[in-house]
Design a protein around this motif. Structure first.
Motif: not given
Length: 144
Positions: A77-79, A128-134, A140-141
């Motif tokens: 999920l990128g969480c 690097v973390g989760s990225g743009r699609f997460s 954050k946005n």
């Protein structure tokens, strides 16, 4: 800025979009591996018992399965990607150096190579973390 903030900033700035596909695939793989450990706990118990580390076998089997299932789900999920990846690192280090390395370091030992690749990817996503699609980026946005 402390070291962790600098690593997070660097990782967020240098994260190509194609890495999100790799992150999702890694998360799904870890989730499926965790489910396979739950479905065949006797095999995992034999692996852990053979380590002679005097660990509580049942506790370590449940920790590995729990970390893979929930960590893989969160990585996909990128969480909380960085935290989930860091939790996977000790498991994969044991898998590489204590479990699979005894079978030999050859191209025929596919389980060892799979563990090494997974370890490299987990360390990469811890940096690097989760990225743009997460979910992390979405939260954050959409923070109020």
């Amino acid at each position: 800025m402390n070291m962790i903030n600098r690593i997070e900033h660097w990782g967020d700035a240098h994260h190509p979009a194609w890495m999100d596909i790799v992150r999702i695939a890694l998360g799904v793989f870890l989730f499926v591996k965790g489910v396979s450990f739950i479905s065949d706990t006797t095999r995992l118990s034999k692996l852990v018992t053979g380590l002679d580390l005097h660990l509580y076998t049942v506790a370590s089997v449940h920790y590995v399965a729990f970390a893979h299932i929930f960590g893989g789900f969160l990585i996909a999920l990128g969480c909380l990607t960085r935290i989930s990846a860091v939790i996977q690192i000790p498991i994969l280090l044991v898998a590489v150096f204590f479990v699979n390395f005894r079978s030999g370091f050859s191209y025929l030992n596919s389980e060892l190579w799979l563990s090494i690749i997974t370890l490299i990817l987990v360390v990469t996503f811890a940096v690097v973390g989760s990225g743009r699609f997460s979910m992390d980026e979405w939260m954050k946005n959409h923070d109020r």
